[in-house]
Design a protein around this motif. Structure first.
Motif, PDB file in Angstrom:
ATOM      1  N   LEU A 109       0.825  -1.072   0.097  1.00  0.00           N
ATOM      2  CA  LEU A 109       0.202  -0.059  -0.125  1.00  0.00           C
ATOM      3  C   LEU A 109       0.793   1.175   0.025  1.00  0.00           C
ATOM      4  N   LEU A 110       2.068   1.207   0.673  1.00  0.00           N
ATOM      5  CA  LEU A 110       2.754   2.504   0.857  1.00  0.00           C
ATOM      6  C   LEU A 110       3.522   2.518  -0.408  1.00  0.00           C
ATOM      7  N   GLY A 111       4.031   1.616  -1.196  1.00  0.00           N
ATOM      8  CA  GLY A 111       4.830   1.716  -2.455  1.00  0.00           C
ATOM      9  C   GLY A 111       3.885   1.769  -3.613  1.00  0.00           C
ATOM     10  N   PRO A 112       3.274   0.739  -4.429  1.00  0.00           N
ATOM     11  CA  PRO A 112       2.571   0.873  -5.419  1.00  0.00           C
ATOM     12  C   PRO A 112       1.164   1.481  -5.301  1.00  0.00           C
ATOM     13  N   GLY A 113       1.015   1.568  -3.978  1.00  0.00           N
ATOM     14  CA  GLY A 113      -0.444   2.297  -3.466  1.00  0.00           C
ATOM     15  C   GLY A 113      -0.351   3.715  -3.669  1.00  0.00           C
ATOM     16  N   LEU A 114       1.109   4.175  -3.118  1.00  0.00           N
ATOM     17  CA  LEU A 114       1.298   5.742  -3.082  1.00  0.00           C
ATOM     18  C   LEU A 114       1.534   6.025  -4.552  1.00  0.00           C
ATOM     19  N   TYR A 115       1.987   5.222  -5.462  1.00  0.00           N
ATOM     20  CA  TYR A 115       2.304   5.786  -6.834  1.00  0.00           C
ATOM     21  C   TYR A 115       1.022   5.696  -7.422  1.00  0.00           C
ATOM     22  N   ALA A 116       0.119   4.635  -7.268  1.00  0.00           N
ATOM     23  CA  ALA A 116      -1.184   4.761  -8.019  1.00  0.00           C
ATOM     24  C   ALA A 116      -2.030   5.907  -7.912  1.00  0.00           C
ATOM     25  N   ALA A 117      -1.972   6.181  -6.363  1.00  0.00           N
ATOM     26  CA  ALA A 117      -2.973   7.561  -6.085  1.00  0.00           C
ATOM     27  C   ALA A 117      -2.148   8.918  -6.670  1.00  0.00           C
ATOM     28  N   VAL A 118      -0.754   8.959  -6.790  1.00  0.00           N
ATOM     29  CA  VAL A 118      -0.289  10.103  -7.371  1.00  0.00           C
ATOM     30  C   VAL A 118      -0.577   9.912  -8.844  1.00  0.00           C
ATOM     31  N   LYS A 119      -0.540   8.918  -9.501  1.00  0.00           N
ATOM     32  CA  LYS A 119      -1.014   8.644 -10.885  1.00  0.00           C
ATOM     33  C   LYS A 119      -2.251   9.248 -11.181  1.00  0.00           C
ATOM     34  N   ALA A 120      -3.462   8.854 -10.443  1.00  0.00           N
ATOM     35  CA  ALA A 120      -4.612   8.923 -10.540  1.00  0.00           C
ATOM     36  C   ALA A 120      -4.903  10.687 -10.323  1.00  0.00           C
ATOM     37  N   ILE A 121      -4.181  11.335  -9.509  1.00  0.00           N
ATOM     38  CA  ILE A 121      -4.184  12.848  -9.349  1.00  0.00           C
ATOM     39  C   ILE A 121      -3.754  13.492 -10.513  1.00  0.00           C
ATOM     40  N   ILE A 122      -2.559  13.126 -11.140  1.00  0.00           N
ATOM     41  CA  ILE A 122      -1.989  13.539 -12.551  1.00  0.00           C
ATOM     42  C   ILE A 122      -3.133  13.263 -13.684  1.00  0.00           C
ATOM     43  N   ALA A 123      -3.679  12.308 -13.566  1.00  0.00           N
ATOM     44  CA  ALA A 123      -4.806  11.893 -14.674  1.00  0.00           C
ATOM     45  C   ALA A 123      -6.024  12.771 -14.489  1.00  0.00           C
ATOM     46  N   ASP A 124      -6.321  13.153 -13.397  1.00  0.00           N
ATOM     47  CA  ASP A 124      -7.440  14.164 -13.004  1.00  0.00           C
ATOM     48  C   ASP A 124      -7.342  15.550 -13.908  1.00  0.00           C
ATOM     49  N   TYR A 125      -5.905  15.883 -13.905  1.00  0.00           N
ATOM     50  CA  TYR A 125      -5.487  17.063 -14.465  1.00  0.00           C
ATOM     51  C   TYR A 125      -5.460  17.010 -15.980  1.00  0.00           C
ATOM     52  N   SER A 126      -5.198  15.592 -16.447  1.00  0.00           N
ATOM     53  CA  SER A 126      -5.434  15.650 -17.812  1.00  0.00           C
ATOM     54  C   SER A 126      -6.677  15.459 -18.540  1.00  0.00           C
ATOM     55  N   GLY A 127      -7.724  15.552 -17.770  1.00  0.00           N
ATOM     56  CA  GLY A 127      -9.002  15.504 -18.073  1.00  0.00           C
ATOM     57  C   GLY A 127      -9.805  16.874 -18.182  1.00  0.00           C
TER      58      GLY A 127
END
Length: 206
Positions: free
Chosen positions: A175-193
């Motif tokens: 959760l700390l590693g891949p989970g944090l990475y996925a959360a950051v990627k989701a935030i970046i994806a929000d701004y791409s929309g």
């Protein structure tokens, strides 16, 4: 507590209630709403009056929780800054000034995070990956190791518990590693929309 022997009972009741509240309502909501559910979930209620009514019940406990978290965070920072100074525990101008400054900084940082991260769901994912991974998983595995250091493989029961806590540690690290990475990627994806830019005055009400 008055009767320490009652602690396991209290813990069991707390665990049962927490498990019910954190599992059943979300499961029911996702069953009927799926990918169309909002964060917070009551934003998915149909008529506008239902949504407003739900917010009326939520705004007070949310404010109380925010104040509690701010107070805890501010106290931690305050005593690290003040150390053993006499101002830390006295009604002095310096003591109150530092306390007020810390409170302001914490609230400003909270405001910045709330504005920069457009989705509450992604914000909660970020917080969960960054903090709940430790407090909910890693902490218990580390505490178990310190409690039974040198005895983690003594007997069948202790060995089973050790394997369980190793699994808990792995889940926490995931959760700390891949989970944090996925959360950051989701935030970046929000701004791409079609997300409104940070600090905009757009109407984001549900």
């Amino acid at each position: 507590m008055e009767k320490p022997q009652d602690f396991p009972k209290s813990l069991a009741v707390l665990t049962a209630i927490s498990a019910f509240l954190f599992i059943c309502p979300p499961a029911i909501g996702f069953h009927y709403l799926g990918q169309y559910s909002t964060a917070p979930a009551f934003g998915s209620l149909g008529p506008e009056r239902f949504r407003k009514g739900s917010f009326a019940f939520v705004i007070v406990p949310t404010t109380v929780i925010a104040v509690i978290y701010t107070n805890v965070s501010a106290k931690f920072i305050y005593f690290r800054v003040m150390g053993k100074s006499r101002h830390a525990h006295s009604n002095t101008v310096i003591g109150w000034g530092v306390w007020f400054a810390v409170i302001v900084v914490v609230w400003v940082l909270a405001f910045i995070f709330a504005e920069v991260i457009p989705s509450m769901g992604d914000f909660l994912s970020l917080l969960g990956a960054a903090f709940d991974s430790f407090f909910g998983f890693i902490f218990f595995a580390v505490a178990y190791y310190h409690l039974y250091r040198g005895k983690v493989w003594n007997g069948l029961y202790r060995s089973i518990m050790t394997v369980i806590h190793i699994f808990v540690m792995i889940v926490g690290l995931f959760l700390l590693g891949p989970g944090l990475y996925a959360a950051v990627k989701a935030i970046i994806a929000d701004y791409s929309g079609a997300t409104n830019p940070a600090f905009s005055c757009a109407d984001l009400s549900i």
